[in-house]
Design an enzyme around this catalytic site. Structure first.
Site, short mmCIF file in Angstrom:
data_model
loop_
_atom_site.label_atom_id
_atom_site.label_comp_id
_atom_site.label_asym_id
_atom_site.label_seq_id
_atom_site.Cartn_x
_atom_site.Cartn_y
_atom_site.Cartn_z
CG ASN A 102 2.01 28.85 -8.22
OD1 ASN A 102 1.71 28.25 -9.26
ND2 ASN A 102 3.23 29.28 -7.98
CD GLU A 119 6.32 29.84 -10.44
OE1 GLU A 119 5.12 29.71 -10.15
OE2 GLU A 119 7.15 28.91 -10.31
CG ASP A 179 8.44 24.56 -18.68
OD1 ASP A 179 8.52 23.40 -19.11
OD2 ASP A 179 7.59 24.91 -17.84
CG HIS A 210 3.19 27.34 -12.24
ND1 HIS A 210 4.26 27.04 -11.42
CD2 HIS A 210 2.78 26.16 -12.74
CE1 HIS A 210 4.48 25.75 -11.46
NE2 HIS A 210 3.59 25.19 -12.25
P1 PGA Z 1 2.38 18.48 -12.58
O1 PGA Z 1 2.91 19.93 -12.89
O2 PGA Z 1 1.81 17.96 -13.86
O3 PGA Z 1 3.59 17.71 -12.15
O4 PGA Z 1 1.35 18.61 -11.51
C1 PGA Z 1 2.09 20.84 -13.53
C2 PGA Z 1 2.68 22.21 -13.46
O5 PGA Z 1 3.33 22.54 -12.44
O6 PGA Z 1 2.49 23.00 -14.40
#
Ligand code: PGA
Length: 241
Positions: free
Chosen positions: A136, A143, A67, A138
């Site tokens: 959450n 999302e 992404d 995702h």
């Molecule tokens: P993080 O993000 O590694 O910074 O916890 C993971 C994500 O949001 O997919």
């Protein structure tokens, strides 16, 4: 889904790098799906060390990132392109024309999504997809509510996600509101999936992932539809299991 717990985030990163290295040894022209965020940083450090010790070359590898923020120039200090250069690309022998991220600054974001899907097809699909997980549920920027048949698409970021990522910006107002992400179907089409989670803030979501029914309200539950998913967690992320 195979869940493996490690004592520390460092050990988790070492194991993740070892799995990636094994994939590359078995197939030197492997296509790696890469992720950003706080979680994979140790994994990238370990891959750099393996490279510096002459144990791993990326000369034939191609990488496709999950992404990118919309509306940020790739040169912006908070773009995922900048993150990838800083944490991996600038330190290995991956040729400049063999790493790919969505262009969040494209004039036509929808066209950019189609280009990215075509690119994934043209490189022959992803051999190993590295993933983090949001609180959450995702994966990528998919999302809750994202259809499981989604390919690369433009998303509006969840407030929860913007807040989690605000730590990298000077204020929450600067966190982009939209992003381009590979979809759930794009992720599931990878041959192998490696999901990493570390720290207390991920304990609830890991507990939920194990128990959750497969439903778009919890995007990571889609991974239960894939036959080769390994989840590496540290002790803190596993503390509510
Ligand atoms: P993080 O993000 O590694 O910074 O916890 C993971 C994500 O949001 O997919």
């Amino acid at each position: 889904m195979n869940i493996i717990e490690f004592e520390s985030k460092d050990q988790l990163g070492k194991e993740a790098a070892a799995i990636i290295a094994r994939t590359m040894t078995a197939k030197p022209d492997a296509v790696l799906g890469l992720a950003t965020g706080g979680t994979p940083i140790e994994t990238y450090k370990e891959l750099i060390q393996l490279h510096q010790a002459n144990q791993l070359s990326f000369k034939q590898t191609k990488t496709i990132n999950l992404d990118e923020y919309a509306g940020l120039n790739p040169e912006h200090e908070n773009s995922y392109m900048t993150y990838m250069k800083r944490h991996l690309f600038d330190h290995i022998d991956l040729p400049h024309d063999q790493y790919f991220l969505p262009n969040g600054n494209a004039a036509h974001l929808e066209k950019e999504c189609l280009r990215y899907d075509q690119l994934i097809e043209d490189v022959g699909g992803i051999d190993l997809q590295l993933l983090g997980i949001g609180q959450n549920g995702h994966i990528g920027f998919n999302e809750p509510g994202t259809p499981f048949n989604s390919k690369t698409h433009v998303v509006q970021l969840d407030e929860n996600t913007r807040q989690a990522n605000a730590r990298y910006f000077s204020s929450i107002d600067e966190v982009p509101t939209h992003a381009i992400t590979m979809g759930i179907a794009s992720i599931l089409s990878s041959k192998k999936i490696l999901l990493l989670a570390s720290g207390k803030s991920k304990a609830k979501v890991i507990q939920y992932l194990e128990q959750a029914e497969i439903h778009p309200d919890f995007p990571a539950s889609a991974l239960k539809l894939h036959e080769d998913v390994t989840v590496l967690i540290d002790r803190e992320a596993g503390s509510l299991r």
